[in-house]
Design an enzyme around this catalytic site. Structure first.
Site, PDB file in Angstrom:
ATOM      1  N   LYS A 176       0.881  -1.169   0.000  1.00  0.00           N
ATOM      2  CA  LYS A 176       0.000   0.000   0.000  1.00  0.00           C
ATOM      3  C   LYS A 176       0.921   1.223   0.000  1.00  0.00           C
ATOM      4  O   LYS A 176       1.426   1.626   1.041  1.00  0.00           O
ATOM      5  CB  LYS A 176      -0.867  -0.017   1.268  1.00  0.00           C
TER       6      LYS A 176
ATOM      7  N   GLY B 254       6.304   6.292   8.094  1.00  0.00           N
ATOM      8  CA  GLY B 254       5.404   7.434   7.991  1.00  0.00           C
ATOM      9  C   GLY B 254       5.407   8.235   9.276  1.00  0.00           C
ATOM     10  O   GLY B 254       6.428   8.319   9.963  1.00  0.00           O
ATOM     11  N   SER B 255       4.253   8.779   9.616  1.00  0.00           N
ATOM     12  CA  SER B 255       4.184   9.676  10.775  1.00  0.00           C
ATOM     13  C   SER B 255       3.966   8.886  12.075  1.00  0.00           C
ATOM     14  O   SER B 255       3.483   7.755  12.052  1.00  0.00           O
ATOM     15  CB  SER B 255       3.047  10.669  10.579  1.00  0.00           C
TER      16      SER B 255
ATOM     17  N   VAL C  45       0.086   7.910  12.858  1.00  0.00           N
ATOM     18  CA  VAL C  45      -0.380   6.772  12.059  1.00  0.00           C
ATOM     19  C   VAL C  45       0.330   5.496  12.507  1.00  0.00           C
ATOM     20  O   VAL C  45      -0.282   4.434  12.636  1.00  0.00           O
ATOM     21  CB  VAL C  45      -0.189   7.035  10.545  1.00  0.00           C
ATOM     22  N   GLY C  46       1.612   5.601  12.798  1.00  0.00           N
ATOM     23  CA  GLY C  46       2.361   4.441  13.288  1.00  0.00           C
ATOM     24  C   GLY C  46       1.730   3.874  14.554  1.00  0.00           C
ATOM     25  O   GLY C  46       1.556   2.653  14.687  1.00  0.00           O
TER      26      GLY C  46
ATOM     27  N   GLU D 292       9.173   2.783  11.088  1.00  0.00           N
ATOM     28  CA  GLU D 292      10.104   3.917  11.051  1.00  0.00           C
ATOM     29  C   GLU D 292       9.252   5.158  10.941  1.00  0.00           C
ATOM     30  O   GLU D 292       8.463   5.294  10.007  1.00  0.00           O
ATOM     31  CB  GLU D 292      11.044   3.819   9.842  1.00  0.00           C
TER      32      GLU D 292
ATOM     33  N   CYS E 214      13.106  11.935   6.976  1.00  0.00           N
ATOM     34  CA  CYS E 214      13.067  11.620   8.414  1.00  0.00           C
ATOM     35  C   CYS E 214      14.452  11.784   9.019  1.00  0.00           C
ATOM     36  O   CYS E 214      14.598  11.868  10.233  1.00  0.00           O
ATOM     37  CB  CYS E 214      12.523  10.218   8.640  1.00  0.00           C
TER      38      CYS E 214
ATOM     39  N   GLN F 291       1.179  20.063   2.744  1.00  0.00           N
ATOM     40  CA  GLN F 291       2.525  20.167   3.337  1.00  0.00           C
ATOM     41  C   GLN F 291       2.992  21.623   3.323  1.00  0.00           C
ATOM     42  O   GLN F 291       3.555  22.119   4.297  1.00  0.00           O
ATOM     43  CB  GLN F 291       3.496  19.274   2.553  1.00  0.00           C
TER      44      GLN F 291
ATOM     45  N   GLU G 185       8.445  17.352  14.324  1.00  0.00           N
ATOM     46  CA  GLU G 185       8.982  17.134  12.980  1.00  0.00           C
ATOM     47  C   GLU G 185       8.221  18.044  12.021  1.00  0.00           C
ATOM     48  O   GLU G 185       7.013  17.937  11.879  1.00  0.00           O
ATOM     49  CB  GLU G 185       8.789  15.683  12.563  1.00  0.00           C
TER      50      GLU G 185
HETATM   51  P1  NDP Z   1       1.238   9.208   7.038  1.00  0.00           P
HETATM   52  O1  NDP Z   1       1.831   8.579   8.244  1.00  0.00           O
HETATM   53  O2  NDP Z   1      -0.182   9.603   7.073  1.00  0.00           O
HETATM   54  O3  NDP Z   1       1.350   8.184   5.773  1.00  0.00           O
HETATM   55  C1  NDP Z   1       2.320   7.183   5.607  1.00  0.00           C
HETATM   56  C2  NDP Z   1       1.690   5.975   4.922  1.00  0.00           C
HETATM   57  O4  NDP Z   1       0.711   5.375   5.782  1.00  0.00           O
HETATM   58  C3  NDP Z   1       0.914   6.331   3.640  1.00  0.00           C
HETATM   59  O5  NDP Z   1       1.029   5.263   2.723  1.00  0.00           O
HETATM   60  C4  NDP Z   1      -0.507   6.455   4.144  1.00  0.00           C
HETATM   61  O6  NDP Z   1      -1.485   6.351   3.147  1.00  0.00           O
HETATM   62  C5  NDP Z   1      -0.543   5.287   5.110  1.00  0.00           C
HETATM   63  N1  NDP Z   1      -1.610   5.347   6.105  1.00  0.00           N
HETATM   64  C6  NDP Z   1      -2.212   6.440   6.626  1.00  0.00           C
HETATM   65  N2  NDP Z   1      -3.141   6.059   7.536  1.00  0.00           N
HETATM   66  C7  NDP Z   1      -3.122   4.709   7.590  1.00  0.00           C
HETATM   67  C8  NDP Z   1      -3.836   3.735   8.330  1.00  0.00           C
HETATM   68  N3  NDP Z   1      -4.773   4.072   9.210  1.00  0.00           N
HETATM   69  N4  NDP Z   1      -3.571   2.433   8.131  1.00  0.00           N
HETATM   70  C9  NDP Z   1      -2.638   2.064   7.242  1.00  0.00           C
HETATM   71  N5  NDP Z   1      -1.920   2.933   6.504  1.00  0.00           N
HETATM   72  C10 NDP Z   1      -2.149   4.242   6.678  1.00  0.00           C
HETATM   73  O7  NDP Z   1       2.129  10.404   6.611  1.00  0.00           O
HETATM   74  P2  NDP Z   1       1.723  11.649   5.693  1.00  0.00           P
HETATM   75  O8  NDP Z   1       2.015  11.269   4.312  1.00  0.00           O
HETATM   76  O9  NDP Z   1       0.344  12.119   5.960  1.00  0.00           O
HETATM   77  O10 NDP Z   1       2.733  12.753   6.204  1.00  0.00           O
HETATM   78  C11 NDP Z   1       2.449  13.473   7.405  1.00  0.00           C
HETATM   79  C12 NDP Z   1       3.715  13.724   8.181  1.00  0.00           C
HETATM   80  O11 NDP Z   1       4.296  12.466   8.564  1.00  0.00           O
HETATM   81  C13 NDP Z   1       4.839  14.429   7.418  1.00  0.00           C
HETATM   82  O12 NDP Z   1       4.679  15.787   7.394  1.00  0.00           O
HETATM   83  C14 NDP Z   1       6.050  13.970   8.201  1.00  0.00           C
HETATM   84  O13 NDP Z   1       6.191  14.749   9.347  1.00  0.00           O
HETATM   85  C15 NDP Z   1       5.695  12.552   8.592  1.00  0.00           C
HETATM   86  N6  NDP Z   1       6.278  11.561   7.643  1.00  0.00           N
HETATM   87  C16 NDP Z   1       7.421  10.934   7.983  1.00  0.00           C
HETATM   88  C17 NDP Z   1       8.023  10.091   7.083  1.00  0.00           C
HETATM   89  C18 NDP Z   1       9.299   9.415   7.403  1.00  0.00           C
HETATM   90  O14 NDP Z   1      10.088   9.133   6.492  1.00  0.00           O
HETATM   91  N7  NDP Z   1       9.568   9.095   8.655  1.00  0.00           N
HETATM   92  C19 NDP Z   1       7.461   9.823   5.761  1.00  0.00           C
HETATM   93  C20 NDP Z   1       6.220  10.506   5.511  1.00  0.00           C
HETATM   94  C21 NDP Z   1       5.667  11.331   6.436  1.00  0.00           C
HETATM   95  P3  NDP Z   1      -2.022   7.631   2.324  1.00  0.00           P
HETATM   96  O15 NDP Z   1      -1.146   8.774   2.619  1.00  0.00           O
HETATM   97  O16 NDP Z   1      -1.951   7.173   0.947  1.00  0.00           O
HETATM   98  O17 NDP Z   1      -3.414   7.882   2.749  1.00  0.00           O
END
Ligand code: NDP
Length: 495
Positions: free
Chosen positions: A186, A239-240, A243-244, A261, A295, A342, A394
């Site tokens: 995904k 991701g964030s 959500v994590g 991560e 990150c 963003q 962040e």
């Molecule tokens: P998210 O954590 O929302 O997204 C990361 C991934 O998780 C995407 O594929 C997203 O899908 C998916 N996701 C979101 N909600 C769920 C869920 N309930 N169950 C399963 N998968 C899910 O990050 P964002 O893209 O919204 O970015 C927001 C902030 O997060 C950034 O500004 C940054 O601070 C941080 N971030 C950190 C990253 C890192 O490398 N550590 C990478 C990206 C973001 P989709 O977005 O397609 O809906």
């Protein structure tokens, strides 16, 4: 072939509906989304199918069978598959890097570099296919031998972000396949083109039908359904933090293995003996590279008071000289940020910093360019302290905040004063300080005289605190997450 925003018509316009890979077949869903270039909103990259709930169920069902078949492939056959994927990615890094930069907004050189690096993850894990060697031991009981080996976990859910749409996904998919698992991917919905391109390369290999699936769609719907599925044995997420944490709660309900991560708030400590030019280059690269959307970015710059003013002046000069522009334009050093959301959040952080009492020396402004896109100038704050939200949260923005420190001890304690703990760095000529820092910085990655961003594929990657949870990614350390250990006791009897 070289690309520029003006000859985009030479690039294939992907306006046909781009499909998901469901149970081994390319399939449309109930809904679609548009993917637009953040450097030029008039550039429609493509229209992408959104997978539905029934498709996810059928692909998981198919993946169960395919995984067993794949696990039974010989190691050289698996190795050949991973090697072919990696080689094709490296060979096509110009084309696929252009697509990546076009949808994510990082400068072309970084886009090409990311795809090439992603290919290297596959070739690295191709070699790991042949290096799966267990352990053996004698039992404490006479006449019994013990054999310890790793087995695949089953179906792995890969949930990846937009900031490294190809590399992050690859450093999860490559080890998952290497160790005999099926993958349901995904990707972030904001960067679907890179996901389809990688899926096309994987799908045409000698793999069982349904071993690898692509389910594009919103994280809150299809992503959530995926992480709640009892058919999924392991979830690798980047991701964030919020959500994590949500995914962790869903995973634990099924006792699903998780590796996460997440964000960070990395610090770079510039000591009084640092070479000033090195310090500024390292700081600018770490803070503004990829528009700060990493990150591993260093948005907290802790600078010794003796160098503070000169450092701030040079960093401002470096920020002001950065060419911000269309990601595909020659000479662009910083592209747009990824999305309107963003950009809005970044500009809010600029206002927040000012309201907290920080002084904005330069940048932090929305830029209007020839092409309509999400552009902003790199910004530098001074007069900040570590209690300010701009130094605790962040931002994922091209914004750096300088904190003046009076000593190494003070600097180290501020480096460690964070809820996160992914990377940290020091700029110094002192071996003693560098050594002490390496051993006492509470982060998963430490750099000396180098930016906090930029890691290799053959060694572990991960952090502490809110930055990471579960086993490390990359290198041979990845085996811990993508396999489960079996211990066999064998009594051979009398000859
Ligand atoms: P998210 O954590 O929302 O997204 C990361 C991934 O998780 C995407 O594929 C997203 O899908 C998916 N996701 C979101 N909600 C769920 C869920 N309930 N169950 C399963 N998968 C899910 O990050 P964002 O893209 O919204 O970015 C927001 C902030 O997060 C950034 O500004 C940054 O601070 C941080 N971030 C950190 C990253 C890192 O490398 N550590 C990478 C990206 C973001 P989709 O977005 O397609 O809906």
């Amino acid at each position: 072939m070289s690309f520029s925003p003006n000859n985009l018509n030479r690039v294939k316009k992907m306006t046909d509906l781009q499909l998901n890979l469901i149970a081994g077949n390319w399939a449309a869903g109930d809904q679609t989304i548009e993917n637009r270039n953040p450097s030029d909103l008039s550039d429609l990259i493509g229209v992408y199918a959104q997978a539905n709930s029934a498709q996810l169920n059928s692909t998981l069902e198919c993946a169960k069978r395919a995984q067993k078949e794949w696990a039974a492939y010989g190691m050289e056959r698996k190795q050949a598959v991973l090697m072919a994927i990696g080689n094709e990615m490296m060979h096509r890094s110009e084309e696929l890097g252009t697509l990546l930069s076009r949808e994510e907004g990082k400068p072309l050189a970084e886009g090409k570099g990311e795809v090439y690096r992603a290919g290297q993850f596959f070739t690295y894990y191709a070699a790991e296919c042949l290096r799966q060697i267990g352990e053996n031991a004698d039992s404490v009981r006479d006449g019994i031998e013990i054999d310890v080996r790793r087995e695949p976990v089953g179906i792995v859910a890969v949930i990846s972000p937009w900031n490294f749409p190809t590399a992050t996904a690859s450093w999860k998919i490559a080890p998952a396949l290497c160790y005999g698992n099926a993958v349901v991917w995904k990707p972030a919905n904001i960067t679907p083109a890179s996901a389809v391109a990688l899926t096309e390369i994987i799908e045409k290999q000698d793999i069982p039908k349904g071993l690898f699936s692509l389910v594009m769609g919103a994280g809150s719907s299809i992503g959530q359904q995926l992480v709640e599925s009892p058919d999924v044995a392991a979830i690798s997420f980047t991701g964030s933090v919020p959500v994590g944490k949500q995914i962790a709660v869903s995973a634990i309900a099924n006792l699903t293995k998780i590796q996460m991560e997440m964000g960070s708030k990395n610090a770079l400590l510039v000591m009084d003996d640092a070479d000033l030019d090195t310090a500024v280059t390292v700081a600018a690269g770490g803070a503004f590279g990829g528009s700060g959307q990493k990150c591993t970015a260093s948005s907290r710059l802790l600078v010794h008071e003796s160098l503070h003013d000169a450092f701030a002046e040079k960093l401002v000069a470096a920020a002001q000289s950065m060419k911000v522009g269309h990601a595909l334009e020659q000479g662009t050093q910083m592209g747009p940020v990824v999305s309107e959301q963003q950009l809005k959040e970044n500009l809010n952080y600029v206002e927040l910093g000012k309201s907290e009492g920080a002084e904005l020396l330069c940048g932090g402004e929305q830029l209007n360019m020839t092409h309509e896109g999400y552009y902003m100038s790199p910004g530098v704050f001074i007069n900040t302290n570590n209690a300010m939200r701009i130094n605790r949260e962040e931002m994922f923005a091209p914004l750096a905040a300088i904190i003046k420190v009076g000593s190494y001890d003070e600097g180290l304690s501020i480096v460690n004063d964070t809820n996160f703990g992914l990377t940290s760095g020091i700029v110094t000529k002192s071996l003693a300080r560098a050594t002490h820092f390496r051993r006492n910085a509470r982060t998963g990655v430490v750099t000396v005289n180098l930016p906090t961003a930029g890691t290799d594929y053959h060694v572990p990657f991960g952090g502490r605190g809110d930055s990471s949870y579960g086993p490390r990614e990359q290198g041979s350390a990845a085996a811990e997450f993508y396999t489960t250990v079996k211990t066999a006791y064998i009594s051979a009897g009398q000859p």
